[in-house]
Structure formats: C-alpha cells, structure tokens
Enzyme design. Structure first.
Site, short mmCIF file in Angstrom:
data_model
loop_
_atom_site.label_atom_id
_atom_site.label_comp_id
_atom_site.label_asym_id
_atom_site.label_seq_id
_atom_site.Cartn_x
_atom_site.Cartn_y
_atom_site.Cartn_z
N SER A 58 -6.22 3.52 -76.35
CA SER A 58 -7.30 2.71 -77.01
C SER A 58 -7.29 3.29 -78.44
O SER A 58 -6.65 4.25 -78.95
CB SER A 58 -8.44 3.07 -76.37
OG SER A 58 -8.79 4.43 -76.85
N ASP A 59 -8.14 2.46 -79.46
CA ASP A 59 -8.37 3.38 -80.63
C ASP A 59 -9.36 4.44 -80.42
O ASP A 59 -9.90 4.39 -79.44
CB ASP A 59 -8.60 2.32 -81.66
CG ASP A 59 -8.40 3.09 -83.09
OD1 ASP A 59 -8.39 4.07 -83.11
OD2 ASP A 59 -8.42 2.42 -84.24
N TYR A 60 -9.70 5.06 -81.42
CA TYR A 60 -10.61 6.08 -81.15
C TYR A 60 -12.05 5.64 -80.64
O TYR A 60 -12.84 4.85 -81.50
CB TYR A 60 -11.19 6.58 -82.73
CG TYR A 60 -11.56 8.16 -82.91
CD1 TYR A 60 -10.93 9.23 -83.21
CD2 TYR A 60 -12.99 8.29 -82.47
CE1 TYR A 60 -11.46 10.13 -83.56
CE2 TYR A 60 -13.52 9.35 -82.76
CZ TYR A 60 -12.71 10.55 -82.98
OH TYR A 60 -13.32 11.89 -83.37
N ALA A 61 -12.52 6.10 -79.46
CA ALA A 61 -13.63 5.84 -78.76
C ALA A 61 -13.89 4.36 -78.34
O ALA A 61 -15.00 4.01 -78.31
CB ALA A 61 -14.75 6.27 -79.59
#
Ligand code: BGC
Length: 743
Positions: free
Chosen positions: A261-264
């Site tokens: 995933s990307d950040y959060a």
C-alpha cells in the site's frame, strides 16, 4: 535458502507471525531517525507488532540498518530478517535532476546507468528496496508531484520506466542492486484539478492508452514490487481495487511480485468512505491483493480477528507472507541479513568521482534552453566579460528538490562554484538579491515554526540591502545571469499550487534588473513547468534547470559557457496561463477546433488567452542551427495483417558552426477511429549528432502495432484507415505526410 526450507519456515509460523511479515513500520518505532513525510499514525501499534514487523520504512545508512537488524534478529522465535525500504527516487547521495528533468534527456540508456549507480549507493547503505520508479503520467503542473514523473507522454514514460527498473535491479544477483517498486498504481497523476490526493476519474480508453502503459512497461521489465496509489480511481480507492490489482496487474500483465500500500492508504479507506473501520479496511485491501500494509494499524490489528472469525481465509495471509519471504530469500537475507552493508563499503560507494561524473552528464542533458535571443548563449568565458550572477539560487546548495530525502545539500555544487571553474575571479560577482520566497503565510500554512520561517525569510532591512547590492553588482557587469526559482517546499508531495509564477519578490527584482538594459540570462530552478509568460520578455535567454541535483552547478556552467551544447527537450507542456490547465500535447480534437475554418465566436478556445502553450512538448533549443528536409515514406500503405512495416525518414542538416545533436521526434495521428484519437502522439524518436555542414537522416520503422489504440474494454486494436505522420524537433514544428493502413 532452498525453496523447500523456505516453505517449511512459512509453515512453522503462527498466524500472528505471518501477519507480522505484512506490516511495515517506520524508523520511529525502531528507535531510529525517521524521515517519513506522511502523517504519523501509531494507533494500536503494540511492542509485539513492532517485534514481529517484516519491514522498515525510510531508515537508511549502514550503521542504523545493521543496528536495527541485529536487535531485531534477537527477538521472536524465528530469526527472519527485516527488509529495509525507502524512497530513492532520483538518486541516493549522488542526486540526479528531478525525474521531470531526467525525462527531458530523452536518453533512457544513460538513465538506466544512472539508476544502476543509485542502486549501488542505496544497497551499500543497507537498503533492499527503492520505491521507484514513480511513473504516473502527468498533465497538470499544479500537482506538486509532477516533479517525480518523466512527463505527459505514455511512450516516453514507458521507456524511462523500463530503464529505471532495469537499472535498479541490474546487479541484484551480485548483491549490489535493489528491488524496484513501481508506483503509484494507478493514475495518481490524474488527481483532479492538480490538488494532492484528489480523486482520479479516467475513461477506460484513456486509462489503458495513456495512464497504464508505463506501469505495464515496468512489469514487462521485471519489476518485483508495486505500490498502490493514495487516490480513488473511478470511484474505488486504488488500494482496495481488486479489478486493478488482481485482474489487470496480476492476471492480465502477469505481475508475480509483491504489492504494497502507500503510506497509511489502507487506513485511509475509512476516510474515503470505502471501509467502516480498520478491520474492514484490512479485509478489503488484502482481498484486493495488497500484501504489505505501509504504516497503518489495519493489518496488525485487523487480520487476525478476520481469520479467527472465518471472515478471511488464512490462505490469503499465506500467499502474501510467502511473497515477502520469497523476496527476502532472493536478496540472500537468510544467509546475510545485512545484505552486504558495512560502513566501510558504504564509504567507498557513495559520491565517487565516477558517480558524480555520470550525474553531471545526466544533469546537463536535463537542462532545456527555452529561449536564446541573438544567440546570447553560450557566454564566452575567455572574452574577459564581467558576469553578475544574481539571485537566490546563485550560491545555493539546496537544489535537490523535495524527494531527494537522502541527499545532502552540502554535497551539492552551486551555480557559483560551477561558474568559478570557467571564469577568472575578477570576472565573476555574485549577489543573492532576494530570498527565494517571502511568503510567510504559505510557510505557516505548511505548519513551519516561526524559527524555521526566519531561516528562509530575511528581515526587511536585510532584504533591502540584498537588493541594493544586487543592483550595484549588476550595474558593473556586462551580462547578468539571474538564478531564480521555486522554493523546494513549493513542489513535491503535497506541494500543489494554483499560481505557477516565479515568486513575486524575484519577479520584482528581475524587472529592476531589466531596466539596466544589459543582456540577461534567466536560470529557472523548479519542480514543475512554471508559467513563465510574464518573465519571458525580461530575459534574453532562459535555461530551464529543474532541481538539477548534486552536480547541478557544474552542469549549468557547462551549458552556459558552451562546453555542452544543450540537448534537453521538454516532456511536459509549459502553459501560457494557469487557466489552461490541464494542458498537454496529445489531446483529442473537438468538433469545433479554433483553426482558420472557424473564424467566429463559437469555437473551442479561450476568449482571454491562447489555446497554445508557451512552450510545447518536445521543445528545446540547442546552439547553432539545423534545417529539416522533407518527411519521406518508403511506401504509402501498411497492411494490418502479417508483419508488414514501412520506414519514415527525414534529413537533418547542420547549418551552423558548432556540432549539435538533434532529437528527431515522430508523431502519429489516426484520422478516423471508433474511439477518437489524439491530434498527435509520439511513436518514436532518434537522436542524431550532426557536425557543421553535415546532413544525416533520422529514420523510424513503423509497424501496425504502433498504430493500435485502446477500446472501451481496454483492449488494444488497430483499425484500417488513413494516418498522418509528423516529424520534427518538437510536437509543434513538424513536417507532415500520410499513409494508409489496410486490412
Ligand atoms: C508517498 C510514496 C512514498 C511513501 C513512502 C508516501 O507519502 O506517496 O510515494 O513512497 O510515502 O515514503
């Protein structure tokens, strides 16, 4: 480790241990310096989660990596090494120009070698994965992340994507490369209105024809990881889009690697309105095919209850954990958990003269000469001219751009230092003149503390003094070089802007300098195409220098003083006005184009601005002159069936007195199609070096597959009919012919 043993290891892990492999946390959790840029979310992260985590975000450097790895291996039942991942987007310590500048080189071979070097540095510093390349196609320079992209063309972006992946992963087997992670799947660059994290809404044909090809090119080049986008795509957050991550990425393209995933972005599924709570978000993301949860609590807290309550099959966890273990194994981490990193090795690999030399070459190839009235450039360093180098970037080392998070400005060659190599001390006077920007509100809006702002914005009295000094310096000079530009914080992630002009204080100073009636060379440092319309007439020459990287000062001087004849060509349109955005060369036609056949009001145009950009895609000047001949074809038909081909050729004559290199560009237009096609689209280019008086021919072989386009199902088809072919030095100034494609 052989694969049977690796399977046994997986089988021996508890559910919680397997889930741990899918959790990525940043340095702060591991007692390390954290250089992460996103919002910090610590919700629900327990010490046990940290102890079981499979990978670390944004910690680099042999010392820290070894320390964290050693401490980690002492924990838990199984000594499973951590993976260290970080953003090495355009260089590690030896920083290259930003990717928009890299795009302007039109030189994928050189870029591949540059990424071999970047990987070499990163691996020596303990990293295993780089979150690069970022290959999002961009059309709107209001978006700050255009900095990280190679531009607006699917063909060129694909070439660069493949080159970067190959470069990063090239020496993996020898223990010197890093795993490449292509991002952000998909169409993050289409964020509406250029506002960061905004939704992307893209039609199926455009998605497949414009936005997806570069990610696919990365997959075809063997990329081993892929990162999702933070945005929604056509209403579904990309991080939980099963159609995108399973049907397209894995089933259609054959990607077998690891998805992160990307950040959060898994946690953010809640805010998007796609998931109820962190557990629901975890369920949707893992189901879509996201293996690793970067920096959110969702997998750590949500996956176990989902499995124990039978809402999620443990098989899903096994598949994802297997992918993580396999990657660790491919890197040889079970044999050497440090991946070969030592402080000694790191010391010998960073910023070597060879790496700097390649960076200098890349950086000068990235520079685009936008204007050169009366051939004022190159400057003759032997002519005993006095040069006033003025401006906030005249002697500034912060020329790396926002995403060079590991680069150190102290290693950067300033423009002044570059000039000093060419000029005798008495020929060069430097003055800052003004700050980069004096907009306090902008900085407070970004959350900067008063002290930080004061380091950037000088007190009013100092500013006044700087200006006077600059004007005095300029008065005594024969030529003024004004080094202007955006502040680093004005582009990059979360750097969206609505007004793309040079900061007011710089424009004011430039206007005052203009009144001195001396030749002015404007150097523009920026993370995006700026709107240069109102400074265009204030300078005799303009050199677009992006954030040029560690060797920026040398590269700029090489071009200004003519050691290097500029070859850079824009890969993103420079608008005339912000109100035109998005603006890109490969657009569709309208039923009422604003051409000579429609002289009335009711045509597709602005009544207060031209449709045309200030500088088009593909544009850039070189010193000297050339003349293009006629565009010729060796046949006027091409058959869709079989392996038919035709060759287009155009001659280039150097009519000047200096050697130069032309980047001859070939564009196509499908005159009639069942999905209407762009007015022009790049299908190839050739770099042609020509000596004074010499004529050379640039040629391109055209095959039917180059004429295909995406239909409403996202499948590529060709349709018989007439095609226009264009060739020339940029997307606007072209020679034209046509041919037909038959059944
Ligand atoms: C960015 C990614 C980056 C990640 C890790 C995110 O904010 O969107 O491009 O790789 O942070 O630093």
């Amino acid at each position: 480790m052989d694969l049977t043993k690796l399977h046994n290891l997986l089988d021996s892990l508890t559910l919680q241990e397997k889930i741990g492999q899918l959790v990525q946390l940043s340095g702060e959790f591991f007692d390390a310096t954290d250089i992460s840029l996103g919002p910090q979310r610590q919700l629900g992260i327990t010490q046990e989660t940290v102890d079981l985590a499979g990978s670390v975000l944004n910690v680099a450097g042999a010392r820290d990596v070894r320390r964290l790895q050693a401490a980690h291996l002492k924990k838990g039942r199984h000594p499973i090494p951590l993976l260290f991942m970080a953003d090495v987007i355009y260089g590690y310590k030896t920083v290259y120009p930003i990717p928009l500048g890299i795009g302007a080189t039109w030189n994928p071979d050189l870029v591949e070698q540059a990424y071999v070097n970047a990987a070499d540095e990163a691996r020596a510093a303990g990293l295993h994965v780089s979150f690069a390349p970022m290959v999002d196609l961009v059309r709107d320079p209001r978006w700050g992340r255009v900095l990280e992209s190679t531009g607006e063309d699917p063909y060129l972006n694909s070439r660069f994507a493949a080159a970067m992946v190959r470069g990063l992963q090239k020496n993996l087997a020898a223990g010197d490369g890093v795993i490449s992670c292509v991002k952000h799947i998909a169409a993050y660059g289409a964020a509406e209105a250029g506002r960061e994290y905004n939704p992307a809404d893209v039609s199926t044909p455009s998605l497949f024809q414009d936005y997806l090809p570069a990610y696919k090119a990365a997959v075809d080049a063997g990329v081993k990881m892929a990162m999702t986008s933070l945005t929604t795509l056509n209403g579904v957050p990309a991080t939980a889009d099963k159609w995108l991550l399973q049907n397209i990425l894995r089933d259609r393209w054959g990607f077998t690697g690891l998805a992160i995933s990307d950040y959060a972005s898994i946690y953010e599924l809640i805010q998007h309105g796609f998931a109820q709570d962190p557990t629901d978000a975890a369920s949707k993301a893992i189901d879509a095919g996201v293996d690793i949860d970067m920096k959110s609590p969702c997998y750590a807290t949500g996956l176990q209850p989902l499995v124990t309550s039978s809402r999620l099959s443990e098989e899903k966890i096994n598949t994802a954990a297997w992918r993580v273990l396999k990657l660790k194994n491919e890197l040889g981490l079970f044999e050497d958990p440090y991946g070969g990193t030592t402080e000694e090795k790191e010391h010998t690999r960073l910023l070597t003269p060879e790496k700097r030399s390649l960076a200098r070459d890349l950086s000068r190839q990235a520079l685009v000469l936008l204007k050169n009235d009366a051939d004022i450039l190159p400057l003759d360093s032997s002519a005993n001219q006095r040069i006033a180098l003025i401006g906030p970037y005249a002697d500034e080392q912060k020329m790396l751009g926002l995403w060079a998070v590991h680069g150190d400005p102290q290693d950067t060659v300033t423009i002044k230092a570059g000039f000093a190599d060419y000029l005798a001390p008495q020929q060069l006077q430097t003055a800052k003149g003004t700050d980069v920007i004096r907009d306090r509100l902008m900085f407070t809006g970004m959350g900067l503390a008063e002290e930080q702002i004061n380091q950037t914005i000088s007190p009013a009295a100092d500013e006044q003094k700087n200006r006077s000094e600059a004007l005095e310096t300029a008065k005594n000079a024969d030529v003024i070089v004004f080094a202007a530009g955006e502040h680093t914080l004005q582009s990059g992630e979360a750097g969206s802007r609505t007004r793309l002009r040079l900061p007011d204080n710089q424009r004011q100073l430039l206007a005052e300098l203009r009144k001195l009636n001396k030749p002015i060379v404007l150097i523009v440092i920026s993370g995006r195409p700026l709107v240069l319309t109102d400074v265009q007439d204030q300078a005799d020459a303009i050199l677009q220098a992006w954030f040029p990287g560690t060797e920026g000062g040398h590269a700029i001087a090489d071009v200004i003083f003519g050691r290097y004849n500029p070859t850079g060509r824009l890969t993103m349109t420079f608008p005339y006005d912000e109100g035109q955005l998005p603006l890109y060369y490969n657009h569709l036609n309208t039923g009422r184009p604003a051409d000579k056949n429609h002289p009335t009001r009711f045509v597709s145009r602005y009544i207060d601005a031209p449709n045309k950009p200030l500088y088009p895609f593909g544009y850039g000047l070189s010193y000297g002159s050339v003349q293009y001949g006629e565009l010729k074809l060796d046949s006027d038909t091409l058959a869709a069936a079989g392996r038919d081909e035709l060759t287009a050729a155009i001659s280039v004559t150097n009519t000047g007195t200096v050697p130069r290199e032309e980047t001859v560009q070939f564009y196509i237009h499908d005159q009639v199609a069942s999905i209407v096609q762009p007015v022009k689209r790049l299908i190839g280019f050739q770099k042609v070096p020509v000596q004074p008086g010499e004529t050379k021919t640039a040629a391109l072989t055209i095959t039917p597959d180059m004429l295909s386009f995406a239909n409403r199902d996202g499948e590529f088809i060709t349709e018989p009919g007439m095609f226009d072919l264009f060739a020339g030095p940029n997307s606007q100034d072209v020679h034209q012919t046509s041919f037909s494609l038959t059944e």
